[in-house]
Design an enzyme around this catalytic site. Sequence first.
Site, PDB file in Angstrom:
ATOM      1  N   ASP A   1       0.788  -1.451   0.041  1.00 33.02           N
ATOM      2  CA  ASP A   1       0.104  -0.494  -0.157  1.00 33.02           C
ATOM      3  C   ASP A   1       1.054   0.962  -0.043  1.00 33.02           C
ATOM      4  O   ASP A   1       1.617   1.665   0.645  1.00 33.02           O
ATOM      5  CB  ASP A   1      -1.190  -0.438   1.260  1.00 33.02           C
ATOM      6  CG  ASP A   1      -1.922   1.645   1.494  1.00 33.02           C
ATOM      7  OD1 ASP A   1      -3.245   1.556   0.452  1.00 33.02           O
ATOM      8  OD2 ASP A   1      -1.678   2.193   2.122  1.00 33.02           O
TER       9      ASP A   1
ATOM     10  N   GLU B   1      -1.140  -1.317  -5.617  1.00 36.63           N
ATOM     11  CA  GLU B   1      -2.947  -0.906  -6.796  1.00 36.63           C
ATOM     12  C   GLU B   1      -2.253  -0.064  -7.943  1.00 36.63           C
ATOM     13  O   GLU B   1      -1.376   0.467  -7.999  1.00 36.63           O
ATOM     14  CB  GLU B   1      -3.355  -0.029  -5.494  1.00 36.63           C
ATOM     15  CG  GLU B   1      -4.396  -0.175  -4.538  1.00 36.63           C
ATOM     16  CD  GLU B   1      -4.120   1.378  -3.298  1.00 36.63           C
ATOM     17  OE1 GLU B   1      -6.155   1.676  -2.903  1.00 36.63           O
ATOM     18  OE2 GLU B   1      -3.633   1.520  -3.102  1.00 36.63           O
TER      19      GLU B   1
ATOM     20  N   ASP C   1      -3.727   1.727   6.655  1.00 38.22           N
ATOM     21  CA  ASP C   1      -2.675   1.290   5.427  1.00 38.22           C
ATOM     22  C   ASP C   1      -1.904  -0.617   5.602  1.00 38.22           C
ATOM     23  O   ASP C   1      -2.360  -1.111   4.675  1.00 38.22           O
ATOM     24  CB  ASP C   1      -2.080   2.063   5.705  1.00 38.22           C
ATOM     25  CG  ASP C   1      -1.700   3.159   5.502  1.00 38.22           C
ATOM     26  OD1 ASP C   1      -2.984   3.958   4.700  1.00 38.22           O
ATOM     27  OD2 ASP C   1      -1.430   4.514   5.918  1.00 38.22           O
TER      28      ASP C   1
END
Length: 385
Positions: free
Chosen positions: A138, A230, A312
């Site tokens: 992340d 991501e 997170d």
Amino acid sequence: MRSHRGWAECSKEAFNTGLDALARALKNWSDSRKGARKGRAVGFPRFKSRRRSTPTVRFTTGVMRIEADRRHVVLPRLGALRLHESARKLARRLEAGTARIMSATVRREGGRWFVSFTCEVERAVRAPARPGSMVGVDLGVKHLAVLSTGERVANPRHLVVAARRMRRLARAVSRCVTPDRRVRRVGSNRWARAQQELSRAHARVVGLRRDGLHQFTTRLTREHGTVVVEDLNVAGMLRNRRLARHVADASFAEVRRQLTYKSEWNGGRLVTAGRWYPSSKTCSGCGAVKTKLTLAERTYTCTACGLSLDRDLNAALNLAALAREVTDDRSGRESLNGRGADQKTRSRGQVAVKRLPGTARAGQAGTVPPQGGTTAQRSLLSTRR
Ligand SMILES: [Zn+2]
């Protein structure tokens, strides 16, 4: 010295570099218009001033080699140039016959001259230390990254640290006799020196950040078999609307770019979660998805199962779980990844030969492969011959 250089005195590559870039820009523009090019629409090439651009020249033909002492490079027209750093890594590969120089680019950055080589490289097949391991990453601003293993990678904030010094240097620059073309005033020598110091400070920040990112991405891809990140736009648009957006954005893109090629080098796999995958809003324990999660909520608390953990870390755990899903159900779910190339896995025991999209031949400036091909080694040139 400025415009009085004779045609014969300059390498023809000096002109070709610009023309080659223009040709590629025009091709990108026309491909984009015809719909033959992926990604954002490409505009018509703009005028590029030599006063504001980075001076660069790319040699594609002629003798380009590293001297036996590994401290000098030989380039067409320029001859032997002393390096600040040793070029031993590239030299070893050249001697072993696992690399071939395709082109050499010389450019000036932050008042120093650099040379980088684009090479065709035969890489040994490698496997990550833990091939079965899956790690979710992340990316953030507060921490550079939070991993699903629970590890937090600190964001060193080099720019913030250097800001005071930079302000001082910028003040010094503006107090000098600055150049002004309207009144035909040239900058003073003091101005040139101050300017150089300031650009060195900027280059140092860039260098520090680059080094940190490289160490991080190398470590990840060497260790874990599967790395999940991501899609950029999620991070870019939803998370950092306020602070240091451009800096962070650039780093996110760079992290992903490095993970893409390094996971391939190391025999691993990179999975990219789709743009709308709710990694932050999903509970990593029970899978319930929240409809709303503000940026201020640093702790994720699930209303369904009562799980409470760092926001997170929760996102990173979800990303890691996503990789497991992809692996279990290989058929249809591969499209979770936006770019097909990222997930390519190689069968082991096969020698990977990296090839450039086009192969450059002597005298054919038009067929020069696009930049950023395979591997490039940057070396710092000494300013003295
Ligand atoms: Zn839950």
